[in-house]
Design a protein around this motif. Structure first.
Motif, PDB file in Angstrom:
ATOM      1  N   ASP A 108     -12.756   3.238  -6.742  1.00 11.00           N
ATOM      2  CA  ASP A 108     -12.445   1.803  -6.714  1.00 11.00           C
ATOM      3  C   ASP A 108     -12.892   1.241  -5.365  1.00 11.00           C
ATOM      4  N   PRO A 109     -14.102   0.690  -5.263  1.00  9.22           N
ATOM      5  CA  PRO A 109     -14.626   0.216  -3.958  1.00  9.22           C
ATOM      6  C   PRO A 109     -13.848  -0.942  -3.364  1.00  9.22           C
ATOM      7  N   GLU A 110     -13.071  -1.679  -4.151  1.00  8.98           N
ATOM      8  CA  GLU A 110     -12.378  -2.865  -3.656  1.00  8.98           C
ATOM      9  C   GLU A 110     -10.941  -2.570  -3.241  1.00  8.98           C
ATOM     10  N   ARG A 111     -10.554  -1.312  -3.145  1.00  9.76           N
ATOM     11  CA  ARG A 111      -9.164  -0.965  -2.857  1.00  9.76           C
ATOM     12  C   ARG A 111      -9.041  -0.400  -1.448  1.00  9.76           C
ATOM     13  N   TYR A 112      -8.077  -0.865  -0.689  1.00  8.95           N
ATOM     14  CA  TYR A 112      -7.774  -0.374   0.666  1.00  8.95           C
ATOM     15  C   TYR A 112      -9.022  -0.457   1.556  1.00  8.95           C
ATOM     16  N   LEU A 113      -9.363  -1.683   1.952  1.00  8.16           N
ATOM     17  CA  LEU A 113     -10.596  -1.921   2.698  1.00  8.16           C
ATOM     18  C   LEU A 113     -10.398  -1.965   4.204  1.00  8.16           C
ATOM     19  N   ALA A 114      -9.194  -1.852   4.697  1.00 13.67           N
ATOM     20  CA  ALA A 114      -8.962  -1.928   6.144  1.00 13.67           C
ATOM     21  C   ALA A 114      -9.446  -0.661   6.842  1.00 13.67           C
ATOM     22  N   ASN A 168       0.827  -1.213   0.000  1.00 12.10           N
ATOM     23  CA  ASN A 168       0.000   0.000   0.000  1.00 12.10           C
ATOM     24  C   ASN A 168       0.861   1.263   0.000  1.00 12.10           C
ATOM     25  N   ALA A 169       2.030   1.195  -0.633  1.00 15.59           N
ATOM     26  CA  ALA A 169       2.920   2.363  -0.709  1.00 15.59           C
ATOM     27  C   ALA A 169       2.242   3.569  -1.360  1.00 15.59           C
ATOM     28  N   PRO A 170       1.442   3.413  -2.419  1.00 16.88           N
ATOM     29  CA  PRO A 170       0.776   4.607  -2.976  1.00 16.88           C
ATOM     30  C   PRO A 170      -0.126   5.310  -1.967  1.00 16.88           C
ATOM     31  N   LEU A 171      -0.868   4.519  -1.166  1.00 16.17           N
ATOM     32  CA  LEU A 171      -1.738   5.127  -0.151  1.00 16.17           C
ATOM     33  C   LEU A 171      -0.912   5.848   0.911  1.00 16.17           C
ATOM     34  N   ILE A 172       0.190   5.240   1.352  1.00 16.52           N
ATOM     35  CA  ILE A 172       1.019   5.848   2.392  1.00 16.52           C
ATOM     36  C   ILE A 172       1.622   7.158   1.897  1.00 16.52           C
ATOM     37  N   LEU A 173       2.187   7.132   0.715  1.00 13.84           N
ATOM     38  CA  LEU A 173       2.841   8.332   0.194  1.00 13.84           C
ATOM     39  C   LEU A 173       1.829   9.421  -0.131  1.00 13.84           C
TER      40      LEU A 173
END
Length: 474
Positions: A63-69, A23-28
């Motif tokens: 994108d509903p299926e991305r990063y679900l935590a 999940n590097a794109p989300l973190i950055l």
């Protein structure tokens, strides 16, 4: 760099681990936007979770299926010891967890930004900057007086020539390309400064952490630890990093330099040739905030010294009290059967010990005259009114008692009237009789004494001795 060093960085460095994370794109994108782009320090957990929740909501719309935590789970993972992209701590005077970006996140975000293609890459301004730096190095380290004077005169001649050209209207201005090139270099340098502050703060925090660990596990003398900690504090200030940071901090806090920076930034922001970054409008304030956070980290080491001294004083006082109690207990144990031979023989029954600094200085005390007996002949009307105000006394009822007992043009002692009409309201009622004056009733005191018995509000018997009062009806 050799292969082994690069391999260790690839495996252990938090910035490289971030780039390898799923999940590097989300973190950055999220942490870089919150902490780096906005130059924010510590952020509370509640605020950061709410911001991440809003960010994920915008992502899920595409994108509903991305990063679900859950957002809180993401933050816990990013602040874990095996990640090292966020620092989780409790600030002073706060019971809520706060998060702060680490230098590893800053480096990874800067590397990701450097991958973007640039439509314009300036080189001329950087060449001039490099030449100016070389001049500062060479001429700043020159110790020969003649060479230094010659260089100053050369600069003065160049300035005078430029001034003469300007007076007749001949001077060169920067074209649009040169302006954009220099602004690009300024923006990059300004952002690098903010990144460097975070790394400097992390280095200082490491020194502060080592000092705390040393204090927690120290078992030797107080003087040795203090010498070590003071030496560490001096090393921070005397190091190249510490001296450079302090010089920058002093320069930034200058009121003249602050005004100059504000004016220059406003002038640059108003140039139509530039596509300015509005985040750089107050970058000098961001520098000041970042420098203050770094300075606070250095102050924490001094705070640790103060707390250590206070704790040590308490421990030493406690040890002294324990020794005194042990001596007292031993003395009580042998009080009935004192030992005959304790291994010490003296000619006198005791050894007098008098230290010079144990003797208190002479402190003469002034004589204090205490007169706690008020004059019985003095009756203060204000005090009577205060007593009457504490409890309601019906003076009209007292006047009716006097009219029922005392005939006209005669006088009767107050204790005789009270014998016929016992006191119901305590001493306040007695004072109420004394305060009657008017409507044909006068009260006068004599030199004789009288005793009046009455009961207080709780029913306890009381007795008052006072001057005899005569009640007269005119």
């Amino acid at each position: 760099m050799d292969l082994d060093e690069i391999d260790r960085l690839w495996e252990r460095h938090p910035a490289w681990r971030l780039l390898r994370a799923r999940n590097a794109p989300l973190i950055l994108a999220f942490l870089g936007g919150v902490f780096v782009d906005e130059n924010r320090g510590a952020v509370s957990a509640g605020e950061l979770v709410s911001s991440l929740d809003d960010f994920l909501y915008a992502v899920h719309r595409i994108d509903p299926e991305r990063y679900l935590a859950d957002p809180a789970v993401y933050l816990d993972d990013w602040a874990a010891s095996d990640a090292g992209w966020l620092r989780r701590f409790y600030p002073a005077a706060s019971d809520e967890v706060h998060y702060e970006a680490t230098p590893a996140l800053e480096r990874a975000y800067a590397w990701a930004q450097s991958l973007r293609s640039r439509a314009f890459v300036g080189t001329e301004s950087r060449l001039q900057t490099a030449v100016d730096l070389l001049r500062q190095i060479v001429h700043g380290s020159e110790t020969d007086v003649d060479h230094r004077i010659a260089e100053i005169e050369r600069r003065r001649a160049a300035i005078e020539s430029e001034l003469a050209e300007a007076r007749i209207g001949r001077f060169d201005t920067l074209d649009d390309t040169a302006l954009r090139e220099r602004y690009q270099q300024f923006a990059a340098t300004a952002r690098e400064l903010l990144s460097d502050f975070r790394e400097v703060e992390e280095n200082f925090r490491g020194l502060d952490r080592s000092a705390r660990e040393k204090i927690a596990g120290w078992e030797g003398g107080k003087g040795e630890l203090l010498a070590d900690l003071v030496s560490s504090r001096t090393d921070i200030t005397a190091s190249d990093q510490g001296r450079s940071f302090q010089a920058f901090y002093d320069l930034l806090l200058s009121e003249e330099r602050q005004s100059e920076l504000t004016g220059l930034l406003e002038a640059v922001q108003s140039l139509p040739q530039l596509s300015v970054d509005r985040r750089l409008r107050g970058v000098h304030y961001d520098w000041a905030d970042a420098a203050e956070r770094t300075q606070q980290t250095v102050r924490n080491l001094s705070e640790q010294l103060r707390r250590f001294l206070e704790d040590q004083v308490w421990v030493e006082n406690r040890r002294v009290l324990d020794l005194v109690r042990a001596v007292e207990a031993a003395a009580l144990a042998v009080r009935e059967n004192p030992p005959r031979d304790v291994g010490l023989v003296v000619d006198q029954p005791g050894v007098p010990i008098a230290l010079l600094f144990e003797r208190p200085l002479y402190d003469p005390q002034p004589d204090v005259a205490v007169d706690s007996l008020p004059a019985p002949a003095e009756l203060d009307a204000v005090e009577l009114e205060g007593l009457l105000a504490q409890r309601f006394v019906d003076t009209e009822r007292l006047a009716e008692n006097i009219r029922a007992v005392v005939p006209l043009h005669t006088s009767v002692a107050l204790d005789e009237i009270i014998a016929l009409y016992p006191v119901e309201e305590g001493i306040a009622e007695v004072l109420g009789y004394l305060s009657l004056d008017g409507d044909g009733i006068t009260v006068e005191t004599t030199d004789e004494q009288m005793v009046i018995d009455y009961s207080d509000a709780g029913g306890a018997p009381r007795r008052v001795r006072m001057k005899r009062a005569l009640v007269t009806r005119a």
